[in-house]
Every structure is written in structure tokens, then in C-alpha cells.
Design an enzyme around this catalytic site. Structure first.
Site, PDB file in Angstrom:
ATOM      1  N   HIS A  22      -5.534  -1.498  14.625  1.00 57.57           N
ATOM      2  CA  HIS A  22      -5.459  -0.751  13.347  1.00 57.57           C
ATOM      3  C   HIS A  22      -6.550  -1.286  12.412  1.00 57.57           C
ATOM      4  CE1 HIS A  22      -3.005   1.328  10.057  1.00 57.57           C
ATOM      5  NE2 HIS A  22      -4.099   0.866   9.459  1.00 57.57           N
ATOM      6  N   HIS A  24      -9.846  -0.201   9.411  1.00 57.16           N
ATOM      7  CA  HIS A  24     -10.632   0.728   8.586  1.00 57.16           C
ATOM      8  C   HIS A  24     -12.077   0.259   8.570  1.00 57.16           C
ATOM      9  CE1 HIS A  24      -7.022   2.675   6.864  1.00 57.16           C
ATOM     10  NE2 HIS A  24      -6.492   1.484   7.086  1.00 57.16           N
ATOM     11  N   LEU A  25     -12.970   1.135   8.996  1.00 57.91           N
ATOM     12  CA  LEU A  25     -14.398   0.772   9.023  1.00 57.91           C
ATOM     13  C   LEU A  25     -15.213   1.515   7.975  1.00 57.91           C
ATOM     14  CD1 LEU A  25     -15.222   0.503  12.842  1.00 57.91           C
ATOM     15  CD2 LEU A  25     -15.090  -1.354  11.174  1.00 57.91           C
ATOM     16  N   ARG A  26     -14.618   2.526   7.311  1.00 57.56           N
ATOM     17  CA  ARG A  26     -15.353   3.330   6.314  1.00 57.56           C
ATOM     18  C   ARG A  26     -16.546   4.034   6.952  1.00 57.56           C
ATOM     19  NH1 ARG A  26     -10.649   2.561   3.922  1.00 57.56           N
ATOM     20  NH2 ARG A  26     -10.505   0.698   2.620  1.00 57.56           N
ATOM     21  N   HIS A 145       1.858   5.840   8.937  1.00 56.33           N
ATOM     22  CA  HIS A 145       1.950   5.079   7.692  1.00 56.33           C
ATOM     23  C   HIS A 145       3.349   5.345   7.152  1.00 56.33           C
ATOM     24  CE1 HIS A 145       0.295   3.159   3.973  1.00 56.33           C
ATOM     25  NE2 HIS A 145       1.431   3.682   3.543  1.00 56.33           N
ATOM     26  N   HIS A 183       1.481  -1.358  10.455  1.00 56.57           N
ATOM     27  CA  HIS A 183       1.577  -2.427   9.445  1.00 56.57           C
ATOM     28  C   HIS A 183       2.978  -2.552   8.862  1.00 56.57           C
ATOM     29  CE1 HIS A 183       0.806   1.140   7.050  1.00 56.57           C
ATOM     30  NE2 HIS A 183      -0.493   1.113   7.270  1.00 56.57           N
ATOM     31  N   LEU A 228      -1.233  -1.680   0.883  1.00 57.42           N
ATOM     32  CA  LEU A 228      -0.081  -0.812   1.096  1.00 57.42           C
ATOM     33  C   LEU A 228       0.223  -0.708   2.576  1.00 57.42           C
ATOM     34  CD1 LEU A 228      -0.879   1.964  -1.512  1.00 57.42           C
ATOM     35  CD2 LEU A 228       1.047   0.357  -1.569  1.00 57.42           C
ATOM     36  N   ASP A 256      -5.317  -3.923   9.904  1.00 57.43           N
ATOM     37  CA  ASP A 256      -5.412  -3.076   8.711  1.00 57.43           C
ATOM     38  C   ASP A 256      -6.485  -3.585   7.768  1.00 57.43           C
ATOM     39  OD1 ASP A 256      -4.827  -0.831   7.226  1.00 57.43           O
ATOM     40  OD2 ASP A 256      -3.175  -1.763   6.135  1.00 57.43           O
ATOM     41  N   HIS A 260     -12.721  -2.757   0.269  1.00 52.73           N
ATOM     42  CA  HIS A 260     -13.078  -2.073  -0.978  1.00 52.73           C
ATOM     43  C   HIS A 260     -13.954  -3.049  -1.749  1.00 52.73           C
ATOM     44  CE1 HIS A 260     -10.057   1.199  -0.751  1.00 52.73           C
ATOM     45  NE2 HIS A 260      -9.251   0.286  -0.240  1.00 52.73           N
ATOM     46  N   ALA A 272      -5.943  -0.270  -2.984  1.00 48.03           N
ATOM     47  CA  ALA A 272      -5.116  -1.025  -2.041  1.00 48.03           C
ATOM     48  C   ALA A 272      -5.930  -1.349  -0.797  1.00 48.03           C
ATOM     49  CB  ALA A 272      -3.897  -0.199  -1.646  1.00 48.03           C
TER      50      ALA A 272
HETATM   51  O1  DOR Z   1      -3.859  -1.182   1.806  1.00 45.34           O
HETATM   52  C1  DOR Z   1      -4.210  -0.207   2.426  1.00 45.34           C
HETATM   53  N1  DOR Z   1      -5.500   0.165   2.469  1.00 45.34           N
HETATM   54  N2  DOR Z   1      -3.275   0.521   3.052  1.00 45.34           N
HETATM   55  C2  DOR Z   1      -3.564   1.705   3.617  1.00 45.34           C
HETATM   56  O2  DOR Z   1      -2.677   2.337   4.117  1.00 45.34           O
HETATM   57  C3  DOR Z   1      -4.946   2.244   3.567  1.00 45.34           C
HETATM   58  C4  DOR Z   1      -5.933   1.190   3.361  1.00 45.34           C
HETATM   59  C5  DOR Z   1      -7.284   1.727   2.940  1.00 45.34           C
HETATM   60  O3  DOR Z   1      -7.775   2.648   3.601  1.00 45.34           O
HETATM   61  O4  DOR Z   1      -7.858   1.224   1.976  1.00 45.34           O
HETATM   62 ZN    ZN Z   2      -4.500   1.154   7.469  1.00 40.68          ZN
END
Ligand code: DOR
Ligand code: ZN
Length: 359
Positions: A22, A24-26, A145, A183, A228, A256, A260, A272
Site C-alpha cells: 500500500h 502513494h507515489l503521486r 479505505h 491501514h 487517515l 501507506d 505531502h 493527511a
Molecule cells: O493519510 C492518508 N494519506 N490517508 C489516506 O487515506 C490517503 C493518503 C494520501 O493520499 O495522502
Molecule cells: Zn493510502
């Protein structure tokens, strides 16, 4: 974090190379800044589709996959698996296309408004029957989620309410549906997954193993610990540690990691997400060492996720070496910096140099 207890953890730990189920790479410049931190350690990762606009078709997913491969540091040997973002317009034929692609590993359900870029998520499961049946038919997992979004639902109850009102009935209604409860953060979620059939699994992040919600307020507001689902109580953290270290293959690694910029986190309305990729495996090792369960790290980090997703376990190995180590505090500088999970706190293991996933 808490004090490190009296400690007999070994000098070196060798495990099969882990994967991150799980992540996130943007996209764009941010993708280029973060993907190397994952590829240094993990062979494969499941990449989340919550871009703006989201990845809603197999064609979108394959194009995004190409951008990820192009952004990798030279010599990396990293394989991204893609996901589709479920919307109320997703069709069974799109699910069939996704299932036919070996590059798409699952479909992600975001309740509308639950988190970052979830505006196009689903308001409820009514009307999704044919799509859920298609997932079931094709054996493609639904990655969830799991948070209720009613505005009057207490933020600390959202996972539990979602489990009771939505997820448990969904799994009962669709007797063949494969579901990853992503998560997880509560004792209730861990207990339910442990009892659920083998088609139900869960990922657990490093921050939910190491921190409870006090960390959000220690000495003042701590935006870099805000993600989150939000951190929960100490009893929940302990239940998650027990689940992760139990040897139950229903629980596996999913960081996860969600970058940011500092500007977006340190704001009147902060985003988040915890950016853990640069220290992820070391942070998990810390959690397992504190539980005197390092012998269970390999199953959780390197075996159970691959087994669940029907992929071969990695054959090469990585070594964690003992010795106080402080991970990097940030990637980059100034307002655009990405503040790294645990920003400079001591960790007792470090991935040995040369263990980076290079070909
Ligand atoms: O904290 C989080 N950030 N929870 C998520 O479900 C999405 C993630 C994000 O993409 O920033
Ligand atoms: Zn996530």
C-alpha cells in the site's frame, strides 16, 4: 516514541526482500522525488490511484505505471502494481479489462470525502452490485479505505462504524469477494480480520504500530503524525502489534507512505499523510524488536502479501544491521521539503548499504 526496553535483538537480520502492498507515489515532480526511497528497499509495491484526476481505467493505470518506471533512479529493479479508483461510473467491463492485465492488482474503494482526493469516491455501495460481482468473478481484490464519512461520526469511531455498517455486511453479501482492509487502526478491525475467511486480509502501517494518538498532541500539534485513518488509542496500537507479530498471514506490510510538502502539512488545514518510505523497513523492524518478535518480521514484510496477491515471494534477500541510526529528517529543503516519519529519531536497525533494489 516510547523508551526502547532492555534489548537482546540480534546484530543482523536477514529476510527475503520485502514488498509494500500500500503506497502513494503521486505524479510529476513529486513522483520523481519519492520513488527512489521505496525502490531502495522494496521490490514491488501496490500504488494507490488517488491522483487528481484519479486513475479510473486500466489505460490510465498503465500510463501511470510507465511514468513511475521512467521516474525510477537508474539501475532500480522495482516493479509497481497498479490499482483502479472505484467510482460510481465504474463498469463491469472495466473490471474485466483490469483483471486481464497482470499489472493491475486491485480496485480501491474510497468512501467519498474520506481522505486525500476522494471527492470522486463512492457515496455508498448501493448500485455497485454488478461491479462487485465482477470483482468476485475475476478474483480481483477490493482494497478498502475503511472509514465512515457521516459528518456527525466521531473521527475516532469512523473505522469501527464502517466495519459494522458497511464492510462486514459487504463481505457476508459477496461470499467470493477478496477484500484488503487497508491501514487498519483499531483492535476491532484486527479482531475481525483474524476471524474472517482467508479472502479477507489487512495492511498495517509503521506509524500505527509505533504511535498512538497522544503523538498527535505531544507538546503541541504534530501535523507530521496526522494521517487517515487517524492514530488511535494505546490499546488499539497494542492490538495491531499483536496482529502484525502473530504470524497470521492475513496481516501484511503496507506503509501507506503518503508524501505531502511541508507547506501542505504545516497549514491551517493540513493534509493527511505520513511520509515513511525512507525509513519504512527500519521502522517496522523497530516495532517488531520492541515486541521481541523479529523472527516474525519476514512473514509480515516479505511473504504474506505476496501469497495473498498470488505473486511469487522475492528470492533475493536484504540485511538489517543493528546500530543506532537516525533516518533523514527531510527530503529536500524549505517549504517544499518532505518531512520523513520519525524525523531523525533513533532506530535500532538500518538496511545495509547495497541492499537497495537495483538490478
Ligand atoms: O493519510 C492518508 N494519506 N490517508 C489516506 O487515506 C490517503 C493518503 C494520501 O493520499 O495522502
Ligand atoms: Zn493510502
Amino acid at each position: 516514541m516510547d523508551e526502547i526496553p532492555n534489548d537482546a535483538s540480534p546484530e543482523r537480520i536477514e529476510i527475503a526482500r520485502p514488498d509494500d502492498w500500500h503506497l502513494h507515489l503521486r505524479d510529476g515532480a513529486l513522483l520523481g522525488r519519492v520513488v527512489g526511497a521505496t525502490a531502495r528497499c522494496f521490490r514491488r509495491a501496490i500504488v494507490m490511484p488517488n491522483l487528481d484526476p484519479p486513475i479510473v481505467t486500466t489505460a490510465d493505470a498503465l500510463a501511470y505505471r510507465d511514468r513511475i518506471l521512467a521516474a525510477l533512479p537508474a539501475g532500480s529493479h522495482f516493479e509497481p502494481f497498479m490499482t483502479l479508483y472505484l467510482t460510481e461510473a465504474t463498469t463491469p467491463s472495466e473490471i474485466a479489462r483490469a483483471a486481464a492485465s497482470t499489472q493491475v492488482a486491485g480496485v480501491k474503494l474510497y468512501p467519498q470525502g474520506a481522505t486525500t482526493n476522494s471527492a470522486r469516491g463512492v457515496r455508498g455501495l448501493d448500485g455497485l452490485g454488478p461491479v462487485l460481482e465482477a470483482l468476485e468473478r475475476h478474483g480481483l481484490p477490493l482494497l478498502v479505505h475503511g472509514e465512515a464519512t457521516a459528518p456527525d461520526c466521531d473521527v475516532f469511531d469512523r473505522e469501527r462504524v464502517f466495519l459494522d455498517e458497511t464492510l462486514r455486511p459487504l463481505v457476508e453479501r459477496h461470499a467470493g469477494l477478496r477484500v484488503v482492509f487497508e491501514h487498519i487502526t483499531t483492535a476491532e478491525a484486527a479482531a475481525w480480520v483474524a476471524e474472517a475467511p482467508a479472502r479477507v486480509a489487512a495492511t498495517i502501517t509503521p506509524q500505527h504500530l509505533l504511535l498512538n494518538r497522544n503523538a498527535l498532541f505531544r507538546g503541541g500539534l504534530r501535523p507530521h503524525h496526522y494521517c487517515l485513518p487517524v492514530l488511535k488509542r494505546e490499546r488499539d496500537r497494542q492490538a495491531l502489534v499483536r496482529a502484525a507479530t502473530s504470524g497470521d498471514p492475513s496481516f501484511f506490510l503496507g506503509t501507506d507512505s503518503a508524501p505531502h510538502t511541508r507547506r501542505a502539512k504545516e497549514s491551517a488545514c493540513g493534509c493527511a499523510g505520513v511520509f515513511s518510505a525512507p525509513v519504512a523497513l527500519e521502522a517496522y523492524a523497530e516495532a517488531f524488536a520492541r515486541a521481541s518478535a523479529l523472527d516474525r518480521l519476514e512473514g509480515f514484510a516479505s511473504h504474506f502479501g505476496a501469497d495473498y496477491y498470488g505473486r511469487p515471494r522475492n528470492e533475493d534477500r536484504v540485511t538489517l544491521v543493528r546500530g543506532d541510526w537516525q533516518g533523514p529528517e527531510t527530503l529536500g529543503a524549505g517549504d517544499d521539503a518532505l518531512v520523513v516519519f520519525l524525523a531523525g529519531e533513533a532506530l535500532r536497525y538500518r538496511l545495509q548499504d547495497g541492499s537497495a533494489a537495483r538490478g
